[in-house]
Design a protein around this motif. Structure first.
Motif, PDB file in Angstrom:
ATOM      1  N   LYS A 184      46.962  39.023  38.971  1.00 55.44           N
ATOM      2  CA  LYS A 184      45.652  39.639  39.143  1.00 55.44           C
ATOM      3  C   LYS A 184      45.669  41.089  38.647  1.00 55.44           C
ATOM      4  N   PRO A 185      44.516  41.574  38.153  1.00 58.30           N
ATOM      5  CA  PRO A 185      44.449  42.967  37.685  1.00 58.30           C
ATOM      6  C   PRO A 185      44.843  43.971  38.760  1.00 58.30           C
ATOM      7  N   SER A 186      44.470  43.702  40.005  1.00 56.59           N
ATOM      8  CA  SER A 186      44.800  44.641  41.086  1.00 56.59           C
ATOM      9  C   SER A 186      46.307  44.781  41.266  1.00 56.59           C
ATOM     10  N   LEU A 204      38.595  39.243  30.833  1.00 60.65           N
ATOM     11  CA  LEU A 204      38.250  40.287  31.801  1.00 60.65           C
ATOM     12  C   LEU A 204      37.001  41.028  31.362  1.00 60.65           C
ATOM     13  N   GLU A 262      36.581  45.656  34.621  1.00 61.05           N
ATOM     14  CA  GLU A 262      37.956  45.338  35.022  1.00 61.05           C
ATOM     15  C   GLU A 262      38.966  45.961  34.062  1.00 61.05           C
ATOM     16  N   LYS A 266      39.277  49.650  34.833  1.00 55.99           N
ATOM     17  CA  LYS A 266      40.096  49.893  36.023  1.00 55.99           C
ATOM     18  C   LYS A 266      41.586  49.818  35.677  1.00 55.99           C
TER      19      LYS A 266
END
Length: 502
Positions: free
Chosen positions: A320-322, A356, A360, A363
Protein backbone atom coordinates in the motif's frame (compact mmCIF):
# COMPACT_ATOMS: atom_id res chain seq x y z
CA UNK A 1 -9.44 -69.22 63.64
CA UNK A 2 -7.92 -65.77 63.10
CA UNK A 3 -7.91 -64.09 59.75
CA UNK A 4 -4.72 -62.57 58.39
CA UNK A 5 -4.91 -58.93 57.37
CA UNK A 6 -3.36 -57.75 54.08
CA UNK A 7 -2.99 -54.05 54.82
CA UNK A 8 -1.51 -51.80 52.16
CA UNK A 9 0.24 -48.48 52.50
CA UNK A 10 0.13 -46.29 49.43
CA UNK A 11 2.54 -43.34 49.07
CA UNK A 12 1.47 -40.70 46.61
CA UNK A 13 4.24 -38.71 44.86
CA UNK A 14 7.00 -40.62 46.61
CA UNK A 15 10.32 -39.01 45.55
CA UNK A 16 12.04 -41.14 42.92
CA UNK A 17 9.31 -43.76 42.93
CA UNK A 18 10.60 -47.32 43.36
CA UNK A 19 14.22 -46.18 43.25
CA UNK A 20 13.73 -43.78 46.16
CA UNK A 21 11.77 -46.36 48.19
CA UNK A 22 14.54 -48.91 47.68
CA UNK A 23 17.18 -46.49 49.01
CA UNK A 24 15.04 -45.81 52.09
CA UNK A 25 14.53 -49.54 52.68
CA UNK A 26 18.27 -50.20 52.49
CA UNK A 27 18.88 -47.46 55.03
CA UNK A 28 16.27 -48.86 57.44
CA UNK A 29 17.20 -52.55 57.13
CA UNK A 30 20.92 -51.76 57.47
CA UNK A 31 20.53 -50.11 60.88
CA UNK A 32 20.74 -46.56 59.52
CA UNK A 33 23.87 -47.09 57.50
CA UNK A 34 24.06 -46.24 53.77
CA UNK A 35 26.73 -44.84 51.53
CA UNK A 36 25.83 -41.27 50.63
CA UNK A 37 27.35 -40.22 47.31
CA UNK A 38 26.82 -37.30 44.89
CA UNK A 39 24.84 -39.69 42.68
CA UNK A 40 22.20 -40.44 45.36
CA UNK A 41 22.41 -37.60 47.87
CA UNK A 42 19.71 -35.48 46.26
CA UNK A 43 17.25 -38.37 46.17
CA UNK A 44 18.12 -39.50 49.69
CA UNK A 45 17.63 -36.00 51.02
CA UNK A 46 14.28 -35.75 49.26
CA UNK A 47 13.12 -39.12 50.66
CA UNK A 48 14.30 -38.19 54.17
CA UNK A 49 12.28 -34.96 54.17
CA UNK A 50 9.25 -36.68 52.59
CA UNK A 51 9.21 -39.38 55.31
CA UNK A 52 10.26 -37.04 58.13
CA UNK A 53 13.27 -39.24 59.04
CA UNK A 54 14.71 -36.88 61.64
CA UNK A 55 16.19 -37.89 65.01
CA UNK A 56 13.00 -37.19 66.98
CA UNK A 57 11.09 -39.60 64.72
CA UNK A 58 13.48 -42.43 63.88
CA UNK A 59 15.80 -42.25 66.85
CA UNK A 60 19.39 -42.91 65.82
CA UNK A 61 18.44 -43.48 62.20
CA UNK A 62 18.57 -39.82 61.21
CA UNK A 63 18.75 -39.78 57.41
CA UNK A 64 18.12 -36.03 57.19
CA UNK A 65 21.16 -35.29 59.34
CA UNK A 66 23.38 -37.64 57.33
CA UNK A 67 22.40 -36.12 53.97
CA UNK A 68 22.65 -32.53 55.24
CA UNK A 69 26.15 -33.23 56.55
CA UNK A 70 27.17 -34.68 53.19
CA UNK A 71 25.77 -31.64 51.36
CA UNK A 72 28.18 -29.43 53.30
CA UNK A 73 31.00 -31.09 51.36
CA UNK A 74 29.74 -29.83 47.96
CA UNK A 75 32.64 -27.33 47.58
CA UNK A 76 35.02 -30.32 47.60
CA UNK A 77 33.16 -32.25 44.92
CA UNK A 78 34.56 -32.63 41.45
CA UNK A 79 32.99 -30.98 38.40
CA UNK A 80 31.39 -34.24 37.25
CA UNK A 81 29.99 -34.95 40.71
CA UNK A 82 28.25 -31.57 40.83
CA UNK A 83 26.78 -32.16 37.36
CA UNK A 84 25.46 -35.57 38.46
CA UNK A 85 23.83 -33.94 41.49
CA UNK A 86 22.24 -31.24 39.30
CA UNK A 87 20.83 -33.85 36.91
CA UNK A 88 19.33 -35.72 39.88
CA UNK A 89 17.95 -32.43 41.25
CA UNK A 90 15.95 -31.85 38.06
CA UNK A 91 14.82 -35.50 37.77
CA UNK A 92 13.40 -35.92 41.28
CA UNK A 93 11.15 -33.40 43.04
CA UNK A 94 12.42 -32.22 46.41
CA UNK A 95 10.06 -31.74 49.29
CA UNK A 96 12.09 -29.29 51.34
CA UNK A 97 15.40 -27.45 51.17
CA UNK A 98 15.41 -27.58 47.36
CA UNK A 99 16.53 -23.99 46.73
CA UNK A 100 19.28 -24.23 49.35
CA UNK A 101 20.78 -27.37 47.77
CA UNK A 102 20.63 -25.85 44.29
CA UNK A 103 22.29 -22.66 45.51
CA UNK A 104 25.12 -24.66 47.10
CA UNK A 105 25.75 -26.45 43.81
CA UNK A 106 25.72 -23.22 41.83
CA UNK A 107 27.96 -21.46 44.37
CA UNK A 108 30.55 -24.17 43.80
CA UNK A 109 30.07 -24.44 40.04
CA UNK A 110 30.07 -20.85 38.79
CA UNK A 111 33.37 -19.69 40.36
CA UNK A 112 35.11 -22.64 38.69
CA UNK A 113 33.74 -21.49 35.33
CA UNK A 114 34.86 -17.94 35.96
CA UNK A 115 38.41 -19.06 36.73
CA UNK A 116 38.67 -21.27 33.65
CA UNK A 117 37.03 -18.78 31.27
CA UNK A 118 39.50 -15.94 31.29
CA UNK A 119 38.18 -14.21 28.17
CA UNK A 120 36.63 -10.83 28.87
CA UNK A 121 33.83 -9.24 26.84
CA UNK A 122 36.18 -6.52 25.60
CA UNK A 123 38.33 -9.02 23.71
CA UNK A 124 35.47 -10.52 21.74
CA UNK A 125 32.56 -9.46 19.60
CA UNK A 126 29.18 -11.19 19.43
CA UNK A 127 29.23 -11.58 15.65
CA UNK A 128 32.79 -12.79 15.28
CA UNK A 129 33.39 -16.47 14.67
CA UNK A 130 35.15 -16.71 17.98
CA UNK A 131 37.63 -13.95 18.20
CA UNK A 132 39.60 -11.93 15.67
CA UNK A 133 42.29 -14.21 14.32
CA UNK A 134 45.46 -12.59 13.08
CA UNK A 135 47.68 -13.89 10.32
CA UNK A 136 50.27 -14.97 12.84
CA UNK A 137 49.93 -18.71 13.45
CA UNK A 138 50.88 -18.54 17.11
CA UNK A 139 48.39 -15.74 17.71
CA UNK A 140 45.67 -17.70 15.91
CA UNK A 141 46.28 -20.78 18.01
CA UNK A 142 46.28 -18.67 21.14
CA UNK A 143 42.89 -17.18 20.25
CA UNK A 144 41.46 -20.61 19.49
CA UNK A 145 42.68 -21.86 22.84
CA UNK A 146 41.13 -18.83 24.56
CA UNK A 147 37.81 -19.53 22.86
CA UNK A 148 37.98 -23.18 23.92
CA UNK A 149 38.67 -22.18 27.50
CA UNK A 150 35.63 -19.91 27.42
CA UNK A 151 33.16 -22.41 25.92
CA UNK A 152 34.30 -25.90 26.97
CA UNK A 153 31.35 -26.22 29.37
CA UNK A 154 28.63 -25.72 26.74
CA UNK A 155 28.12 -29.42 26.09
CA UNK A 156 27.95 -30.30 29.79
CA UNK A 157 25.05 -27.92 30.43
CA UNK A 158 22.94 -28.83 27.40
CA UNK A 159 21.39 -31.75 29.33
CA UNK A 160 20.02 -29.44 32.05
CA UNK A 161 16.38 -28.38 32.03
CA UNK A 162 15.26 -24.82 31.41
CA UNK A 163 14.58 -23.98 35.06
CA UNK A 164 18.13 -24.96 35.99
CA UNK A 165 19.59 -23.01 33.06
CA UNK A 166 17.68 -19.90 34.18
CA UNK A 167 19.14 -20.19 37.68
CA UNK A 168 22.59 -20.86 36.25
CA UNK A 169 22.50 -17.79 33.97
CA UNK A 170 21.38 -15.56 36.86
CA UNK A 171 24.25 -16.84 38.99
CA UNK A 172 26.77 -16.29 36.18
CA UNK A 173 25.52 -12.74 35.58
CA UNK A 174 25.94 -12.03 39.30
CA UNK A 175 29.54 -13.27 39.01
CA UNK A 176 30.23 -10.72 36.20
CA UNK A 177 30.57 -13.46 33.60
CA UNK A 178 31.12 -12.42 29.98
CA UNK A 179 27.74 -11.62 28.40
CA UNK A 180 29.17 -12.46 24.97
CA UNK A 181 29.92 -16.01 26.09
CA UNK A 182 26.56 -16.34 27.87
CA UNK A 183 24.66 -15.27 24.75
CA UNK A 184 26.58 -17.81 22.65
CA UNK A 185 25.76 -20.54 25.12
CA UNK A 186 22.06 -19.69 25.04
CA UNK A 187 21.97 -19.90 21.22
CA UNK A 188 23.90 -23.18 21.41
CA UNK A 189 21.51 -24.50 24.05
CA UNK A 190 18.44 -23.56 21.97
CA UNK A 191 19.73 -25.34 18.86
CA UNK A 192 20.86 -28.43 20.79
CA UNK A 193 17.58 -28.83 22.71
CA UNK A 194 15.53 -28.58 19.52
CA UNK A 195 16.66 -32.04 18.47
CA UNK A 196 13.71 -34.38 19.01
CA UNK A 197 11.58 -31.72 20.73
CA UNK A 198 7.88 -31.21 20.00
CA UNK A 199 6.47 -27.88 18.76
CA UNK A 200 5.25 -27.00 22.26
CA UNK A 201 8.64 -27.82 23.76
CA UNK A 202 10.40 -25.75 21.10
CA UNK A 203 8.12 -22.82 21.82
CA UNK A 204 8.90 -23.01 25.55
CA UNK A 205 12.64 -23.19 24.81
CA UNK A 206 12.56 -20.14 22.51
CA UNK A 207 10.51 -18.09 24.96
CA UNK A 208 12.82 -18.93 27.87
CA UNK A 209 16.00 -18.31 25.85
CA UNK A 210 14.63 -14.96 24.62
CA UNK A 211 13.88 -13.93 28.19
CA UNK A 212 17.42 -14.82 29.29
CA UNK A 213 18.99 -13.02 26.31
CA UNK A 214 16.91 -9.96 27.19
CA UNK A 215 18.58 -9.85 30.62
CA UNK A 216 22.05 -9.52 29.02
CA UNK A 217 23.74 -6.45 27.56
CA UNK A 218 22.07 -6.25 24.14
CA UNK A 219 25.28 -5.16 22.45
CA UNK A 220 26.81 -8.49 23.50
CA UNK A 221 24.20 -10.52 21.63
CA UNK A 222 24.83 -11.46 17.99
CA UNK A 223 22.46 -9.60 15.65
CA UNK A 224 22.70 -12.42 13.11
CA UNK A 225 21.71 -15.03 15.69
CA UNK A 226 18.85 -12.84 16.91
CA UNK A 227 17.40 -12.80 13.40
CA UNK A 228 17.77 -16.58 13.31
CA UNK A 229 15.88 -17.15 16.54
CA UNK A 230 13.25 -14.55 15.52
CA UNK A 231 12.44 -16.51 12.35
CA UNK A 232 12.07 -19.66 14.46
CA UNK A 233 9.92 -17.79 16.99
CA UNK A 234 7.59 -16.49 14.29
CA UNK A 235 7.11 -19.99 12.88
CA UNK A 236 6.26 -21.34 16.37
CA UNK A 237 3.75 -18.59 17.18
CA UNK A 238 5.45 -17.57 20.43
CA UNK A 239 3.77 -15.15 22.81
CA UNK A 240 3.75 -11.41 22.15
CA UNK A 241 6.16 -10.62 24.99
CA UNK A 242 8.80 -12.90 23.45
CA UNK A 243 8.41 -11.28 20.02
CA UNK A 244 8.64 -7.78 21.50
CA UNK A 245 11.84 -8.65 23.33
CA UNK A 246 13.50 -10.06 20.23
CA UNK A 247 12.39 -7.09 18.11
CA UNK A 248 13.70 -4.61 20.69
CA UNK A 249 17.10 -6.32 20.82
CA UNK A 250 17.36 -6.44 17.03
CA UNK A 251 16.21 -2.84 16.65
CA UNK A 252 18.84 -1.59 19.09
CA UNK A 253 21.59 -2.81 16.74
CA UNK A 254 19.85 -2.47 13.38
CA UNK A 255 23.00 -0.88 11.92
CA UNK A 256 24.61 -4.34 12.07
CA UNK A 257 21.84 -6.01 10.04
CA UNK A 258 21.98 -6.90 6.33
CA UNK A 259 19.34 -6.74 3.63
CA UNK A 260 18.87 -10.52 3.74
CA UNK A 261 18.16 -10.26 7.48
CA UNK A 262 15.30 -7.83 6.85
CA UNK A 263 13.62 -9.84 4.10
CA UNK A 264 11.29 -11.72 6.45
CA UNK A 265 8.20 -13.17 4.71
CA UNK A 266 4.86 -11.72 5.75
CA UNK A 267 2.75 -13.73 8.23
CA UNK A 268 -0.17 -15.77 6.90
CA UNK A 269 -3.15 -13.68 5.86
CA UNK A 270 -1.08 -10.63 4.89
CA UNK A 271 -0.84 -9.83 1.18
CA UNK A 272 2.58 -8.16 1.30
CA UNK A 273 5.52 -10.18 0.07
CA UNK A 274 7.71 -9.14 3.02
CA UNK A 275 6.84 -8.20 6.59
CA UNK A 276 7.06 -4.41 6.26
CA UNK A 277 5.43 -3.81 9.65
CA UNK A 278 8.20 -5.80 11.32
CA UNK A 279 10.87 -3.57 9.75
CA UNK A 280 8.98 -0.44 10.82
CA UNK A 281 9.01 -1.77 14.40
CA UNK A 282 12.76 -2.38 14.09
CA UNK A 283 13.24 1.25 13.05
CA UNK A 284 11.19 2.55 15.97
CA UNK A 285 13.22 0.41 18.37
CA UNK A 286 16.48 1.66 16.81
CA UNK A 287 15.52 5.32 17.21
CA UNK A 288 14.03 4.75 20.67
CA UNK A 289 17.07 2.75 21.81
CA UNK A 290 19.36 5.68 21.04
CA UNK A 291 17.40 7.94 23.35
CA UNK A 292 17.77 11.55 22.28
CA UNK A 293 20.88 10.89 20.23
CA UNK A 294 22.01 8.27 17.74
CA UNK A 295 25.48 8.65 16.24
CA UNK A 296 25.59 10.01 12.70
CA UNK A 297 27.60 7.03 11.44
CA UNK A 298 25.06 4.50 12.75
CA UNK A 299 22.14 6.55 11.47
CA UNK A 300 23.58 6.79 7.96
CA UNK A 301 24.36 3.10 7.94
CA UNK A 302 20.72 2.33 8.70
CA UNK A 303 19.70 4.90 6.07
CA UNK A 304 21.71 3.07 3.40
CA UNK A 305 20.22 -0.24 4.54
CA UNK A 306 16.69 1.14 4.31
CA UNK A 307 17.33 2.46 0.78
CA UNK A 308 18.19 -1.10 -0.24
CA UNK A 309 15.14 -2.50 1.55
CA UNK A 310 12.73 0.05 0.03
CA UNK A 311 14.09 -0.73 -3.43
CA UNK A 312 13.51 -4.44 -2.74
CA UNK A 313 9.88 -4.07 -1.63
CA UNK A 314 8.90 -1.33 -4.12
CA UNK A 315 7.98 -3.79 -6.94
CA UNK A 316 5.49 -5.54 -4.62
CA UNK A 317 2.09 -4.89 -6.24
CA UNK A 318 0.30 -5.49 -2.91
CA UNK A 319 2.29 -2.89 -0.97
CA UNK A 320 0.00 0.00 0.00
CA UNK A 321 1.13 3.60 -0.62
CA UNK A 322 0.86 4.38 3.09
CA UNK A 323 3.35 1.61 3.93
CA UNK A 324 5.76 2.75 1.22
CA UNK A 325 5.66 6.32 2.54
CA UNK A 326 6.06 5.08 6.15
CA UNK A 327 9.28 3.29 5.15
CA UNK A 328 10.59 6.33 3.29
CA UNK A 329 10.01 8.82 6.14
CA UNK A 330 10.75 6.54 9.11
CA UNK A 331 14.27 7.94 9.55
CA UNK A 332 15.21 11.60 10.14
CA UNK A 333 16.63 13.67 7.27
CA UNK A 334 20.15 13.40 8.67
CA UNK A 335 20.16 9.67 7.87
CA UNK A 336 20.64 10.36 4.13
CA UNK A 337 23.02 12.63 2.24
CA UNK A 338 21.27 11.81 -1.04
CA UNK A 339 17.69 10.95 -1.97
CA UNK A 340 18.59 9.34 -5.28
CA UNK A 341 17.94 5.89 -3.82
CA UNK A 342 14.48 6.95 -2.60
CA UNK A 343 13.73 8.43 -6.04
CA UNK A 344 14.69 5.20 -7.83
CA UNK A 345 12.48 3.19 -5.46
CA UNK A 346 9.59 5.61 -6.07
CA UNK A 347 10.09 5.27 -9.80
CA UNK A 348 9.75 1.48 -9.53
CA UNK A 349 6.78 1.74 -7.17
CA UNK A 350 4.86 4.15 -9.44
CA UNK A 351 5.58 1.96 -12.44
CA UNK A 352 4.06 -1.09 -10.71
CA UNK A 353 1.16 0.94 -9.26
CA UNK A 354 0.24 2.82 -12.42
CA UNK A 355 -3.42 3.06 -11.36
CA UNK A 356 -2.77 5.45 -8.47
CA UNK A 357 -4.56 8.78 -8.50
CA UNK A 358 -2.75 12.12 -8.78
CA UNK A 359 -3.39 12.78 -5.09
CA UNK A 360 -1.93 9.41 -4.04
CA UNK A 361 1.15 9.97 -6.18
CA UNK A 362 1.64 13.41 -4.65
CA UNK A 363 1.48 11.93 -1.15
CA UNK A 364 4.19 9.45 -2.13
CA UNK A 365 6.37 12.21 -3.62
CA UNK A 366 6.10 14.21 -0.39
CA UNK A 367 8.68 11.80 1.05
CA UNK A 368 11.22 13.05 -1.50
CA UNK A 369 13.72 15.78 -0.58
CA UNK A 370 14.43 17.58 -3.87
CA UNK A 371 17.37 19.43 -2.34
CA UNK A 372 19.15 16.11 -1.93
CA UNK A 373 18.64 14.91 -5.50
CA UNK A 374 21.57 14.89 -7.89
CA UNK A 375 21.36 16.85 -11.14
CA UNK A 376 20.98 13.58 -13.07
CA UNK A 377 18.07 12.50 -10.87
CA UNK A 378 16.39 15.92 -11.24
CA UNK A 379 16.75 15.78 -15.02
CA UNK A 380 15.28 12.27 -15.07
CA UNK A 381 12.39 13.30 -12.80
CA UNK A 382 11.53 16.33 -14.99
CA UNK A 383 11.04 14.02 -17.97
CA UNK A 384 9.40 11.20 -15.98
CA UNK A 385 5.71 10.91 -16.90
CA UNK A 386 5.04 8.60 -13.91
CA UNK A 387 5.54 11.52 -11.52
CA UNK A 388 3.04 14.37 -11.08
CA UNK A 389 3.89 17.54 -13.03
CA UNK A 390 4.16 19.56 -9.82
CA UNK A 391 7.05 17.41 -8.66
CA UNK A 392 8.92 18.13 -11.88
CA UNK A 393 8.52 21.86 -11.24
CA UNK A 394 9.77 21.45 -7.69
CA UNK A 395 12.77 19.50 -8.93
CA UNK A 396 13.60 22.24 -11.46
CA UNK A 397 13.25 24.96 -8.84
CA UNK A 398 15.54 23.03 -6.50
CA UNK A 399 18.11 22.46 -9.24
CA UNK A 400 17.97 26.12 -10.27
CA UNK A 401 18.57 27.18 -6.65
CA UNK A 402 21.63 24.95 -6.44
CA UNK A 403 22.97 26.33 -9.74
CA UNK A 404 22.40 29.88 -8.58
CA UNK A 405 24.22 29.19 -5.34
CA UNK A 406 27.10 27.59 -7.22
CA UNK A 407 27.38 30.59 -9.56
CA UNK A 408 27.43 33.00 -6.62
CA UNK A 409 30.16 30.98 -4.94
CA UNK A 410 32.34 30.97 -8.06
CA UNK A 411 31.81 34.70 -8.67
CA UNK A 412 33.84 35.46 -5.56
CA UNK A 413 36.92 33.75 -7.05
CA UNK A 414 39.05 36.21 -8.98
CA UNK A 415 41.13 35.12 -11.99
CA UNK A 416 44.73 34.40 -11.12
CA UNK A 417 45.92 36.96 -13.65
CA UNK A 418 44.27 39.69 -11.56
CA UNK A 419 46.43 38.87 -8.54
CA UNK A 420 48.65 41.76 -7.46
CA UNK A 421 51.50 39.37 -6.82
CA UNK A 422 53.85 37.69 -9.29
CA UNK A 423 55.83 34.58 -8.37
CA UNK A 424 58.15 34.40 -11.33
CA UNK A 425 61.32 34.36 -9.29
CA UNK A 426 62.52 32.12 -6.48
CA UNK A 427 63.47 33.38 -3.08
CA UNK A 428 61.89 36.85 -3.40
CA UNK A 429 60.06 38.67 -0.67
CA UNK A 430 56.92 40.50 -1.83
CA UNK A 431 54.94 43.11 0.05
CA UNK A 432 51.60 44.77 -0.53
CA UNK A 433 49.69 47.25 1.56
CA UNK A 434 45.91 46.96 1.33
CA UNK A 435 43.33 48.78 3.48
CA UNK A 436 46.07 49.94 5.81
CA UNK A 437 47.32 46.46 6.63
CA UNK A 438 50.74 45.23 5.58
CA UNK A 439 50.81 41.73 4.09
CA UNK A 440 54.21 40.06 3.81
CA UNK A 441 54.53 36.93 1.70
CA UNK A 442 57.59 34.69 1.51
CA UNK A 443 58.11 32.50 -1.50
CA UNK A 444 61.57 31.28 -0.67
CA UNK A 445 62.68 28.26 -2.70
CA UNK A 446 59.19 27.94 -4.26
CA UNK A 447 58.21 28.29 -7.90
CA UNK A 448 54.44 28.77 -7.94
CA UNK A 449 54.00 29.49 -11.62
CA UNK A 450 53.00 25.87 -12.30
CA UNK A 451 50.55 25.96 -9.38
CA UNK A 452 49.00 29.10 -10.87
CA UNK A 453 48.46 27.36 -14.17
CA UNK A 454 46.80 24.34 -12.49
CA UNK A 455 44.49 26.55 -10.44
CA UNK A 456 43.58 28.66 -13.49
CA UNK A 457 42.76 25.51 -15.46
CA UNK A 458 40.66 24.18 -12.56
CA UNK A 459 38.65 27.41 -12.34
CA UNK A 460 38.12 27.48 -16.09
CA UNK A 461 36.81 23.92 -15.88
CA UNK A 462 34.42 24.92 -13.09
CA UNK A 463 33.15 27.88 -15.08
CA UNK A 464 32.60 25.69 -18.13
CA UNK A 465 30.68 23.20 -16.00
CA UNK A 466 28.46 25.95 -14.59
CA UNK A 467 27.71 27.18 -18.11
CA UNK A 468 26.74 23.65 -19.18
CA UNK A 469 24.48 23.25 -16.18
CA UNK A 470 22.83 26.59 -16.93
CA UNK A 471 22.11 25.43 -20.49
CA UNK A 472 20.57 22.20 -19.20
CA UNK A 473 18.49 24.12 -16.68
CA UNK A 474 17.20 26.59 -19.33
CA UNK A 475 16.35 23.68 -21.62
CA UNK A 476 14.44 21.92 -18.84
CA UNK A 477 12.60 25.13 -17.95
CA UNK A 478 11.58 25.61 -21.60
CA UNK A 479 10.31 22.05 -21.78
CA UNK A 480 8.34 22.48 -18.56
CA UNK A 481 6.85 25.76 -19.81
CA UNK A 482 5.65 24.02 -22.97
CA UNK A 483 4.15 21.18 -20.94
CA UNK A 484 2.37 23.56 -18.57
CA UNK A 485 1.13 25.70 -21.49
CA UNK A 486 -0.18 22.61 -23.27
CA UNK A 487 -1.99 21.44 -20.14
CA UNK A 488 -3.49 24.88 -19.51
CA UNK A 489 -4.64 25.05 -23.11
CA UNK A 490 -6.28 21.62 -22.90
CA UNK A 491 -8.00 22.62 -19.68
CA UNK A 492 -9.25 25.88 -21.24
CA UNK A 493 -10.64 24.07 -24.29
CA UNK A 494 -12.36 21.58 -22.04
CA UNK A 495 -14.08 24.40 -20.13
CA UNK A 496 -15.18 26.24 -23.29
CA UNK A 497 -16.67 23.14 -24.94
CA UNK A 498 -19.92 23.19 -22.91
CA UNK A 499 -20.50 26.85 -23.80
CA UNK A 500 -20.11 26.10 -27.50
CA UNK A 501 -22.52 23.19 -27.24
CA UNK A 502 -25.08 25.38 -25.55
Amino acid sequence: MSKSRNDKVIFHDFPGGAQGFELMARFCYNNGRIEVTPSNIILLNSVAHFMGMAKDVSGTQNLIEQTEKSLEGIPDWTWSEILVALKQYQDFPLVENSSAILQKCLDSLVPRLAMSSDVSPSTSSPDSSGFRLSCDTRSTESMKNSFSRATWWFEDFVVLHLNLIENLIKAMIAQKFSHVILSRFLFYYQKSRFSGATSDEKRMIVESVAEMLFSLHWSSVSCKNLFGILRVALSLNVNKCCRNRLESMIGSQLDQATLDNLLVPSPPGVAYLYDVNLVLRFLRSFLRGGGCWVSSARLKKVGSLMDLYIAEVAPDSCLKPSKFVALAVALPESARDSHDGIYRAMDMYLEVHAGLSEEERMKICCALNYEKLSSEACKHLAQNSKFPSRTAVQALISQHSKLKSLIQDTSYVKPISDSPFSYSEKGTKLKKVEDGDQVVLYARKLDLSSENEKLRAHLQGMQWRVMELEKVCRKMQTQMAKIMKSRLSSSSNARSLPRLCS
